[in-house]
Design a protein around this motif. Structure first.
Motif, PDB file in Angstrom:
ATOM      1  N   PHE A   1       0.799  -1.228   0.000  1.00  0.00           N
ATOM      2  CA  PHE A   1       0.000   0.000   0.000  1.00  0.00           C
ATOM      3  C   PHE A   1       0.831   1.276   0.000  1.00  0.00           C
TER       4      PHE A   1
ATOM      5  N   THR B   1       3.486   3.983   2.299  1.00  0.00           N
ATOM      6  CA  THR B   1       3.313   4.693   3.558  1.00  0.00           C
ATOM      7  C   THR B   1       2.296   5.825   3.447  1.00  0.00           C
ATOM      8  N   LYS B   2       2.231   6.472   2.270  1.00  0.00           N
ATOM      9  CA  LYS B   2       1.298   7.592   2.122  1.00  0.00           C
ATOM     10  C   LYS B   2      -0.146   7.110   2.227  1.00  0.00           C
ATOM     11  N   LYS B   3      -0.460   6.020   1.558  1.00  0.00           N
ATOM     12  CA  LYS B   3      -1.831   5.481   1.632  1.00  0.00           C
ATOM     13  C   LYS B   3      -2.160   5.005   3.040  1.00  0.00           C
ATOM     14  N   LEU B   4      -1.205   4.380   3.707  1.00  0.00           N
ATOM     15  CA  LEU B   4      -1.439   3.917   5.071  1.00  0.00           C
ATOM     16  C   LEU B   4      -1.646   5.095   6.017  1.00  0.00           C
ATOM     17  N   ARG B   5      -0.910   6.178   5.807  1.00  0.00           N
ATOM     18  CA  ARG B   5      -1.062   7.363   6.638  1.00  0.00           C
ATOM     19  C   ARG B   5      -2.456   7.972   6.419  1.00  0.00           C
ATOM     20  N   ASN B   6      -2.882   8.046   5.151  1.00  0.00           N
ATOM     21  CA  ASN B   6      -4.231   8.559   4.861  1.00  0.00           C
ATOM     22  C   ASN B   6      -5.309   7.654   5.450  1.00  0.00           C
ATOM     23  N   LEU B   7      -5.090   6.364   5.342  1.00  0.00           N
ATOM     24  CA  LEU B   7      -6.043   5.403   5.894  1.00  0.00           C
ATOM     25  C   LEU B   7      -6.133   5.548   7.413  1.00  0.00           C
ATOM     26  N   GLY B   8      -4.990   5.727   8.059  1.00  0.00           N
ATOM     27  CA  GLY B   8      -4.974   5.932   9.510  1.00  0.00           C
ATOM     28  C   GLY B   8      -5.691   7.212   9.904  1.00  0.00           C
TER      29      GLY B   8
ATOM     30  N   ASP C   1      -8.075   8.742   8.154  1.00  0.00           N
ATOM     31  CA  ASP C   1      -9.506   8.538   7.915  1.00  0.00           C
ATOM     32  C   ASP C   1     -10.131   7.707   9.028  1.00  0.00           C
ATOM     33  N   LEU C   2      -9.426   6.680   9.443  1.00  0.00           N
ATOM     34  CA  LEU C   2      -9.926   5.833  10.519  1.00  0.00           C
ATOM     35  C   LEU C   2     -10.026   6.622  11.829  1.00  0.00           C
TER      36      LEU C   2
END
Length: 85
Positions: A20, A22-29, A31-32
């Motif tokens: 995924f 790191t940028k997508k994971l950071r955005n996902l975090g 959003d969560l």
């Protein structure tokens, strides 16, 4: 045997980061986190509205009791006035 060790968790974390990024994971975090914050505030607002409704109903009940007491006092005084006349 049977449990997940620390090394298995590290391998899974590395694979997830590679898939995924790191940028997508950071955005996902983020959003969560905002979803959880919104959920908590909605629960808090619901409790606040419930408390306000209970206070309002208590106030209305007190007012109706006071009004009925005043009505009975007025009726009694009118009855006394007519009896005296």
């Amino acid at each position: 045997m049977g449990g997940i060790g620390i090394w298995q968790l590290v391998i899974v974390a590395v694979i997830v980061v590679l898939l995924f990024g790191t940028k997508k994971l950071r955005n996902l975090g983020g959003d969560l986190g905002s979803a959880v914050k919104g959920f908590k505030s909605a629960i808090g607002e619901e409790k606040e509205q419930k408390n306000n409704a209970e206070k309002t109903s208590d106030t209305l009940a007190d007012n109706s009791t006071t009004a009925s007491e005043n009505m009975s006092k007025t009726t009694e005084s009118k009855t006394k006035d007519t009896d005296q006349a």
